[in-house]
Design an enzyme around this catalytic site. Sequence first.
Site, PDB file in Angstrom:
ATOM      1  N   CYS A   1      -3.488   0.995   6.777  1.00  0.00           N
ATOM      2  CA  CYS A   1      -3.738   0.221   7.993  1.00  0.00           C
ATOM      3  C   CYS A   1      -4.490   1.062   9.022  1.00  0.00           C
ATOM      4  O   CYS A   1      -5.229   0.536   9.835  1.00  0.00           O
ATOM      5  CB  CYS A   1      -2.427  -0.276   8.571  1.00  0.00           C
ATOM      6  SG  CYS A   1      -1.236   1.053   8.807  1.00  0.00           S
TER       7      CYS A   1
ATOM      8  N   LYS B   1      12.372  -7.844   1.482  1.00  0.00           N
ATOM      9  CA  LYS B   1      11.482  -8.530   0.535  1.00  0.00           C
ATOM     10  C   LYS B   1      10.232  -7.688   0.367  1.00  0.00           C
ATOM     11  O   LYS B   1       9.359  -7.653   1.228  1.00  0.00           O
ATOM     12  CB  LYS B   1      11.101  -9.930   1.020  1.00  0.00           C
ATOM     13  CG  LYS B   1      10.572 -10.772  -0.133  1.00  0.00           C
ATOM     14  CD  LYS B   1       9.429 -11.705   0.207  1.00  0.00           C
ATOM     15  CE  LYS B   1       8.072 -11.091   0.295  1.00  0.00           C
ATOM     16  NZ  LYS B   1       7.507 -10.550  -0.935  1.00  0.00           N
TER      17      LYS B   1
ATOM     18  N   GLU C   1       7.548   0.865  15.779  1.00  0.00           N
ATOM     19  CA  GLU C   1       8.494   1.476  14.842  1.00  0.00           C
ATOM     20  C   GLU C   1       8.538   2.971  15.094  1.00  0.00           C
ATOM     21  O   GLU C   1       7.724   3.509  15.828  1.00  0.00           O
ATOM     22  CB  GLU C   1       8.026   1.242  13.404  1.00  0.00           C
ATOM     23  CG  GLU C   1       8.181  -0.185  12.928  1.00  0.00           C
ATOM     24  CD  GLU C   1       7.984  -0.321  11.427  1.00  0.00           C
ATOM     25  OE1 GLU C   1       7.002   0.236  10.896  1.00  0.00           O
ATOM     26  OE2 GLU C   1       8.818  -0.987  10.778  1.00  0.00           O
TER      27      GLU C   1
ATOM     28  N   GLU D   1       3.789  -5.057  12.273  1.00  0.00           N
ATOM     29  CA  GLU D   1       2.829  -3.955  12.070  1.00  0.00           C
ATOM     30  C   GLU D   1       1.716  -4.525  11.221  1.00  0.00           C
ATOM     31  O   GLU D   1       1.916  -4.802  10.034  1.00  0.00           O
ATOM     32  CB  GLU D   1       3.501  -2.791  11.319  1.00  0.00           C
ATOM     33  CG  GLU D   1       4.655  -2.149  12.032  1.00  0.00           C
ATOM     34  CD  GLU D   1       4.223  -1.301  13.213  1.00  0.00           C
ATOM     35  OE1 GLU D   1       3.016  -1.072  13.387  1.00  0.00           O
ATOM     36  OE2 GLU D   1       5.104  -0.891  13.972  1.00  0.00           O
TER      37      GLU D   1
ATOM     38  N   ASN E   1       0.808  -1.231   0.000  1.00  0.00           N
ATOM     39  CA  ASN E   1       0.000   0.000   0.000  1.00  0.00           C
ATOM     40  C   ASN E   1       0.835   1.273   0.000  1.00  0.00           C
ATOM     41  O   ASN E   1       0.485   2.232  -0.674  1.00  0.00           O
ATOM     42  CB  ASN E   1      -1.027   0.001   1.144  1.00  0.00           C
ATOM     43  CG  ASN E   1      -0.375  -0.095   2.495  1.00  0.00           C
ATOM     44  OD1 ASN E   1       0.619  -0.770   2.654  1.00  0.00           O
ATOM     45  ND2 ASN E   1      -0.938   0.590   3.463  1.00  0.00           N
TER      46      ASN E   1
HETATM   47  P1  NAD Z   1       0.242  -9.448   3.161  1.00  0.00           P
HETATM   48  O1  NAD Z   1       0.258  -9.867   4.572  1.00  0.00           O
HETATM   49  O2  NAD Z   1      -0.502 -10.253   2.183  1.00  0.00           O
HETATM   50  O3  NAD Z   1       1.742  -9.344   2.585  1.00  0.00           O
HETATM   51  C1  NAD Z   1       2.712  -8.538   3.195  1.00  0.00           C
HETATM   52  C2  NAD Z   1       4.086  -9.058   2.802  1.00  0.00           C
HETATM   53  O4  NAD Z   1       4.263 -10.354   3.357  1.00  0.00           O
HETATM   54  C3  NAD Z   1       4.312  -9.201   1.310  1.00  0.00           C
HETATM   55  O5  NAD Z   1       5.621  -8.826   0.998  1.00  0.00           O
HETATM   56  C4  NAD Z   1       4.110 -10.699   1.102  1.00  0.00           C
HETATM   57  O6  NAD Z   1       4.790 -11.184  -0.042  1.00  0.00           O
HETATM   58  C5  NAD Z   1       4.727 -11.256   2.366  1.00  0.00           C
HETATM   59  N1  NAD Z   1       4.313 -12.606   2.758  1.00  0.00           N
HETATM   60  C6  NAD Z   1       3.129 -13.225   2.531  1.00  0.00           C
HETATM   61  N2  NAD Z   1       3.136 -14.453   3.096  1.00  0.00           N
HETATM   62  C7  NAD Z   1       4.338 -14.609   3.702  1.00  0.00           C
HETATM   63  C8  NAD Z   1       4.944 -15.643   4.472  1.00  0.00           C
HETATM   64  N3  NAD Z   1       4.319 -16.787   4.731  1.00  0.00           N
HETATM   65  N4  NAD Z   1       6.195 -15.459   4.950  1.00  0.00           N
HETATM   66  C9  NAD Z   1       6.841 -14.292   4.732  1.00  0.00           C
HETATM   67  N5  NAD Z   1       6.336 -13.274   3.994  1.00  0.00           N
HETATM   68  C10 NAD Z   1       5.089 -13.434   3.506  1.00  0.00           C
HETATM   69  O7  NAD Z   1      -0.256  -7.931   3.188  1.00  0.00           O
HETATM   70  P2  NAD Z   1      -0.594  -6.987   1.963  1.00  0.00           P
HETATM   71  O8  NAD Z   1      -1.851  -7.469   1.320  1.00  0.00           O
HETATM   72  O9  NAD Z   1       0.627  -6.831   1.123  1.00  0.00           O
HETATM   73  O10 NAD Z   1      -0.857  -5.607   2.711  1.00  0.00           O
HETATM   74  C11 NAD Z   1      -2.058  -5.268   3.294  1.00  0.00           C
HETATM   75  C12 NAD Z   1      -2.025  -5.496   4.789  1.00  0.00           C
HETATM   76  O11 NAD Z   1      -0.940  -4.790   5.380  1.00  0.00           O
HETATM   77  C13 NAD Z   1      -3.266  -4.961   5.492  1.00  0.00           C
HETATM   78  O12 NAD Z   1      -3.735  -5.914   6.408  1.00  0.00           O
HETATM   79  C14 NAD Z   1      -2.774  -3.748   6.231  1.00  0.00           C
HETATM   80  O13 NAD Z   1      -3.517  -3.395   7.338  1.00  0.00           O
HETATM   81  C15 NAD Z   1      -1.386  -4.121   6.566  1.00  0.00           C
HETATM   82  N6  NAD Z   1      -0.579  -2.923   6.817  1.00  0.00           N
HETATM   83  C16 NAD Z   1      -0.233  -2.624   8.107  1.00  0.00           C
HETATM   84  C17 NAD Z   1       0.480  -1.462   8.396  1.00  0.00           C
HETATM   85  C18 NAD Z   1       0.898  -1.100   9.800  1.00  0.00           C
HETATM   86  O14 NAD Z   1       1.828  -0.290   9.951  1.00  0.00           O
HETATM   87  N7  NAD Z   1       0.282  -1.619  10.841  1.00  0.00           N
HETATM   88  C19 NAD Z   1       0.840  -0.616   7.367  1.00  0.00           C
HETATM   89  C20 NAD Z   1       0.456  -0.950   6.061  1.00  0.00           C
HETATM   90  C21 NAD Z   1      -0.247  -2.118   5.809  1.00  0.00           C
END
Ligand code: NAD
Length: 468
Positions: free
Chosen positions: A270, A161, A448, A236, A138
């Site tokens: 988020c 990554k 963070e 996060e 995002n």
């Molecule tokens: P996601 O969890 O699908 O993926 C995030 C990252 O994790 C990607 O790089 C993905 O390739 C990797 N990943 C997926 N499975 C994995 C595994 N088994 N092992 C290691 N890495 C793995 O999230 P998304 O769809 O990319 O992003 C949206 C989510 O991120 C939403 O839930 C949002 O709330 C959250 N988010 C949180 C914050 C925060 O600061 N709290 C900020 C931005 C986004």
Amino acid sequence: MRGSGPVLETINPANGEVHAAIGTPSSAEVEAICSDVSHSSALRSWQSMLPHQRAAVLHRIADGLVAGAEPMARAQMLENGKTLKECRAQAASAAGVFRYYAGVCETMESTMPPPRGNWLGLTTHEPYGLIAAITPWNSPLTMESQKVAPALAAGNAVVLKPSEVTTLPALELARICEEAGLPKGLLSVLPGYGTEVGPALIGHPDVRMVTFTGGTETGRRIGEQCARRLIPVALELGGKSPHILFEDADIPTACEGIIDGIFEGLGQSCIAGSRLFVHRSRMEEVLERLTEMTEKLRVGLPTDPNVDFGSLSSHQHRARVEQYVTLAREEGATVLVGGSRPTDPALAAGAFYLPTILTGLSNRSRVCQEEIFGPVLCVLPFDDEADLIDQANGTAFGLACGIWTADYRRGLKVARAIAAGTVWINTYKKLSIAAPFGGYKDSGLGREKGLAGMRLYQQTKSILLATE
Ligand code: NAD
């Protein structure tokens, strides 16, 4: 290096076309890269560099980010569909993050605990060595700098990554770091699918700490893998943040904060304020105002300077948002505005969706409990403060909250009662790299940003010297 894993194609969500084809590493290549970095002389000399010398490199990276802001911003826009305007602002903030951690690196002090005998104690903070950073799609420009800058400042090497949806901003960042003189290998970018590259990276014995931003379920899996390895992890995660509008709030200002709070970035944030609790006595006028303001929001091509929002980050993600709006209708919601794709034929190939406001749902409905991560605001009435606090806290998440009231005493009292890592009073989504950020409950672990954001990437050592 091209990598011998599968080729990753990123799609421009504003037109559905393939934007880039990127090589990814195989598990064996992940293993080799991590081993090379963690045993490299570059990492040893980075760790032994004096803090002000490391800070000088971080300042040069910040300069490089300012000079390279436009390609960085475009790289993000072409992969996640956010407007160029928003991407430019995020690129500028990435440079600020590197400058902030250059300052922290140069000025953070070790401490001396009070003596309890004939000895002198020193509390020092040392890098872990190799950090794995895993990021979502995002806002890669900000998320990635918020991990890479403090981890480097703390004396570590980082293997980043990025999300499979948005890979190019991370590659741009690595290029800028290299041009700025960051020793080779201290920032490596491993593009790839989460379930392939991710576990191989976290499982590498030389990775000593993991920092992750993304969805709660992914965070849980990563946390489990880190627990087995007994390595620290910062998570996060997602949110379902409440906005609370008391009867004495300044309604026009509050409505602006509420609209920005949920719809900025089309709700793919988020901290999106996705549940709005309005005192029943002001419900009608608030709904009228929010509907009117939302109808005026312009969705269009991310390059158009006159639009408020671009597309959602992918067609797959739009399908998910649409499923939630269908579910909301099944759960008895009334769609006040939006609830569909825009009709402009020029946008037909992109993953566009209109800002949407729903009423008539219970806080216990799935739509009010699960993170949609899209432009969907649920508005609920409340009568009583105690019940309001129960409802606001009544999800698995605890990332953020907004409170709108003319009475600061009440604002502070409610802020203390809310289980969330960040609470805003009479404003929303104001973020500072100097303020710690993170979640309560299923929204995450660790903080963070701020001074603690650098300590996150260090381990504490006590050194005791006999004085007699
Ligand atoms: P996601 O969890 O699908 O993926 C995030 C990252 O994790 C990607 O790089 C993905 O390739 C990797 N990943 C997926 N499975 C994995 C595994 N088994 N092992 C290691 N890495 C793995 O999230 P998304 O769809 O990319 O992003 C949206 C989510 O991120 C939403 O839930 C949002 O709330 C959250 N988010 C949180 C914050 C925060 O600061 N709290 C900020 C931005 C986004």
